[in-house]
Design an enzyme around this catalytic site. Structure first.
Site, PDB file in Angstrom:
ATOM      1  N   SER A   7       0.872  -1.179   0.000  1.00 22.65           N
ATOM      2  CA  SER A   7       0.000   0.000   0.000  1.00 22.65           C
ATOM      3  C   SER A   7       0.902   1.220   0.000  1.00 22.65           C
ATOM      4  O   SER A   7       2.079   1.148   0.361  1.00 22.65           O
ATOM      5  CB  SER A   7      -0.944  -0.012   1.205  1.00 22.65           C
ATOM      6  OG  SER A   7      -0.222  -0.178   2.419  1.00 22.65           O
ATOM      7  N   GLU A   9       1.275   5.617   0.695  1.00 22.76           N
ATOM      8  CA  GLU A   9       0.759   6.851   1.274  1.00 22.76           C
ATOM      9  C   GLU A   9       1.167   8.039   0.408  1.00 22.76           C
ATOM     10  O   GLU A   9       2.320   8.169   0.004  1.00 22.76           O
ATOM     11  CB  GLU A   9       1.298   7.043   2.692  1.00 22.76           C
ATOM     12  CG  GLU A   9       0.787   8.329   3.350  1.00 22.76           C
ATOM     13  CD  GLU A   9       1.339   8.531   4.735  1.00 22.76           C
ATOM     14  OE1 GLU A   9       0.875   7.817   5.647  1.00 22.76           O
ATOM     15  OE2 GLU A   9       2.236   9.385   4.909  1.00 22.76           O
ATOM     16  N   TYR A  41      -3.282  14.091   6.190  1.00 22.78           N
ATOM     17  CA  TYR A  41      -4.148  15.181   6.626  1.00 22.78           C
ATOM     18  C   TYR A  41      -3.401  16.487   6.832  1.00 22.78           C
ATOM     19  O   TYR A  41      -3.990  17.547   6.808  1.00 22.78           O
ATOM     20  CB  TYR A  41      -4.799  14.753   7.947  1.00 22.78           C
ATOM     21  CG  TYR A  41      -6.182  15.298   8.187  1.00 22.78           C
ATOM     22  CD1 TYR A  41      -7.214  15.075   7.295  1.00 22.78           C
ATOM     23  CD2 TYR A  41      -6.464  15.998   9.352  1.00 22.78           C
ATOM     24  CE1 TYR A  41      -8.493  15.549   7.545  1.00 22.78           C
ATOM     25  CE2 TYR A  41      -7.736  16.473   9.608  1.00 22.78           C
ATOM     26  CZ  TYR A  41      -8.742  16.245   8.700  1.00 22.78           C
ATOM     27  OH  TYR A  41     -10.014  16.704   8.952  1.00 22.78           O
ATOM     28  N   ALA A  43      -0.161  18.475   9.256  1.00 18.86           N
ATOM     29  CA  ALA A  43      -0.025  18.844  10.668  1.00 18.86           C
ATOM     30  C   ALA A  43      -1.053  19.903  11.032  1.00 18.86           C
ATOM     31  O   ALA A  43      -1.257  20.871  10.308  1.00 18.86           O
ATOM     32  CB  ALA A  43       1.389  19.360  10.945  1.00 18.86           C
ATOM     33  N   ASP A 101      -0.823  15.620  14.659  1.00 21.86           N
ATOM     34  CA  ASP A 101       0.191  16.514  15.201  1.00 21.86           C
ATOM     35  C   ASP A 101      -0.424  17.877  15.495  1.00 21.86           C
ATOM     36  O   ASP A 101      -1.328  18.328  14.778  1.00 21.86           O
ATOM     37  CB  ASP A 101       1.335  16.682  14.200  1.00 21.86           C
ATOM     38  CG  ASP A 101       2.074  15.377  13.939  1.00 21.86           C
ATOM     39  OD1 ASP A 101       2.210  14.588  14.903  1.00 21.86           O
ATOM     40  OD2 ASP A 101       2.509  15.149  12.801  1.00 21.86           O
ATOM     41  N   ASP A 152       3.542   2.417  24.522  1.00 20.78           N
ATOM     42  CA  ASP A 152       3.141   2.424  23.108  1.00 20.78           C
ATOM     43  C   ASP A 152       2.339   1.179  22.760  1.00 20.78           C
ATOM     44  O   ASP A 152       1.332   1.249  22.044  1.00 20.78           O
ATOM     45  CB  ASP A 152       4.383   2.505  22.212  1.00 20.78           C
ATOM     46  CG  ASP A 152       4.953   3.911  22.133  1.00 20.78           C
ATOM     47  OD1 ASP A 152       4.174   4.873  22.167  1.00 20.78           O
ATOM     48  OD2 ASP A 152       6.188   4.031  22.021  1.00 20.78           O
ATOM     49  N   LYS A 159      -6.425   1.170  21.099  1.00 21.61           N
ATOM     50  CA  LYS A 159      -6.981   1.612  19.811  1.00 21.61           C
ATOM     51  C   LYS A 159      -7.604   0.451  19.046  1.00 21.61           C
ATOM     52  O   LYS A 159      -8.695   0.582  18.466  1.00 21.61           O
ATOM     53  CB  LYS A 159      -5.899   2.299  18.980  1.00 21.61           C
ATOM     54  CG  LYS A 159      -5.451   3.641  19.555  1.00 21.61           C
ATOM     55  CD  LYS A 159      -4.546   4.416  18.617  1.00 21.61           C
ATOM     56  CE  LYS A 159      -3.157   3.839  18.535  1.00 21.61           C
ATOM     57  NZ  LYS A 159      -2.233   4.722  17.765  1.00 21.61           N
ATOM     58  N   PHE A 210      13.528  14.199  10.049  1.00 20.86           N
ATOM     59  CA  PHE A 210      12.204  13.636  10.320  1.00 20.86           C
ATOM     60  C   PHE A 210      12.301  12.509  11.337  1.00 20.86           C
ATOM     61  O   PHE A 210      11.499  12.433  12.280  1.00 20.86           O
ATOM     62  CB  PHE A 210      11.596  13.142   9.004  1.00 20.86           C
ATOM     63  CG  PHE A 210      10.195  12.628   9.133  1.00 20.86           C
ATOM     64  CD1 PHE A 210       9.276  13.238   9.967  1.00 20.86           C
ATOM     65  CD2 PHE A 210       9.781  11.512   8.406  1.00 20.86           C
ATOM     66  CE1 PHE A 210       7.980  12.766  10.079  1.00 20.86           C
ATOM     67  CE2 PHE A 210       8.495  11.028   8.515  1.00 20.86           C
ATOM     68  CZ  PHE A 210       7.592  11.647   9.356  1.00 20.86           C
ATOM     69  N   HIS A 259       3.687  -1.092   3.841  1.00 24.38           N
ATOM     70  CA  HIS A 259       3.050   0.209   3.584  1.00 24.38           C
ATOM     71  C   HIS A 259       4.145   1.235   3.329  1.00 24.38           C
ATOM     72  O   HIS A 259       4.979   1.496   4.203  1.00 24.38           O
ATOM     73  CB  HIS A 259       2.209   0.630   4.788  1.00 24.38           C
ATOM     74  CG  HIS A 259       1.444   1.900   4.590  1.00 24.38           C
ATOM     75  ND1 HIS A 259       0.422   2.009   3.675  1.00 24.38           N
ATOM     76  CD2 HIS A 259       1.556   3.127   5.186  1.00 24.38           C
ATOM     77  CE1 HIS A 259      -0.076   3.240   3.712  1.00 24.38           C
ATOM     78  NE2 HIS A 259       0.599   3.938   4.618  1.00 24.38           N
TER      79      HIS A 259
END
Length: 288
Positions: A7, A9, A41, A43, A101, A152, A159, A210, A259
């Site tokens: 997949s 992004e 989306y 930040a 974020d 985490d 979730k 990053f 991904h």
């Protein structure tokens, strides 16, 4: 080595030139028959409208299963759920649900007074609101805001228990990082799919910044290798080799899906996929 499902992004364009680059990226990678593609989306929710428009257009014109990122940032609960309903009305029922974020310059995440306080609340609401396929983020390296790695794993379980179907991880540099995380998740009772996030490095300086900002551990050998390759003009060759080896190690360890974070630059992602045996499907027509 098993041929994986992949997949990709993308992020929404902010100008005409970036729009052409996005569609070039889609045209390069769509023939690899991805499981789905996702659109980020931004930040602080800065690309909310762009994401909505790109997702709807991709879904309508590309033939690709398209997932929309959705965050809790700077919106009321009703505004956020209305965005989800708009996606569903356009035929898009895949959501990547994230806390998000904070806006640039903000001192940490602060929920909207009438908004969702966490990604868990967002997932619960989406699960109640409609028939969505919900994916969430996961962190093989400790999230910068987490007290420890166990937290985490525990939060990922919350979730998934709230209704999410699958997790997509932050990128990492060594397969053992993912395997340790996968083992910890299994020990915690997590049995839903956890898909490793792969970042083909187009620009080492940017990738390093990053990684440091999101808590991704950078092994010393990676730093040394990229510094040498950048000096010698072989950065792309090294990036392709490192990424391909990482993916190969993951597949040898039982991973079935990958991904890719493309940054709307498809060449390295395509080259890595080709090296893994993921090639465009060839249709034979009018051969009789």
């Amino acid at each position: 080595m098993t041929r994986p499902e992949v997949s990709f992004e993308f992020f929404p364009p902010k100008n005409i030139e970036a729009t052409f680059r996005l569609w070039d990226t889609v045209n390069v990678l769509a023939p690899l028959a991805p499981r789905f593609v996702s659109v980020t989306y931004g930040a602080g929710g800065t690309t909310r409208d762009l994401t909505r428009d790109v997702v709807a257009t991709l879904h309508k014109h590309s033939g690709l299963r398209t997932a929309a990122h959705l965050t809790c940032v700077d919106a009321t609960r009703e505004e956020t759920l209305q965005i989800a309903r708009d996606f569903a009305a356009a035929g898009v029922t895949d959501i990547v649900a994230l806390r998000g974020d904070p806006p640039k310059g903000a001192n940490g995440f602060a929920p909207h007074p009438d908004g969702f306080n966490s990604s868990v609340e967002l997932i619960e609401a989406l699960n109640d609101a409609g028939d969505f396929t919900i994916r969430v983020g996961a962190y093989p390296d400790k999230h910068p805001e987490a007290p420890n790695a166990t937290a985490d794993v525990d939060y990922l379980k919350r979730k998934l228990d709230a209704g999410a179907d699958e997790a997509l991880t932050q990128f990492f540099f060594e397969a053992d990082t993912f395997f340790r995380f996968r083992d910890a998740c299994a020990k915690a009772g997590i049995d839903k799919p956890i898909v490793p996030g792969i970042f083909p490095i187009e620009n080492w300086k940017g990738a390093r910044r990053f990684a440091e900002s999101c808590g991704t551990h950078i092994p010393a050998w990676v730093i040394d290798a990229f510094e040498t390759a950048t000096r010698d003009g072989r950065e792309d060759l090294l990036a392709t080799a490192i990424c391909t080896e990482l993916c190969s190690d993951l597949l040898d360890g039982g991973v079935e899906n990958l991904h890719f974070y493309t940054l709307n630059r498809p060449e390295l992602t395509r080259d890595v996929c080709f090296a893994l045996g993921i090639t465009p499907a060839v249709k034979l027509e009018n051969v009789a």
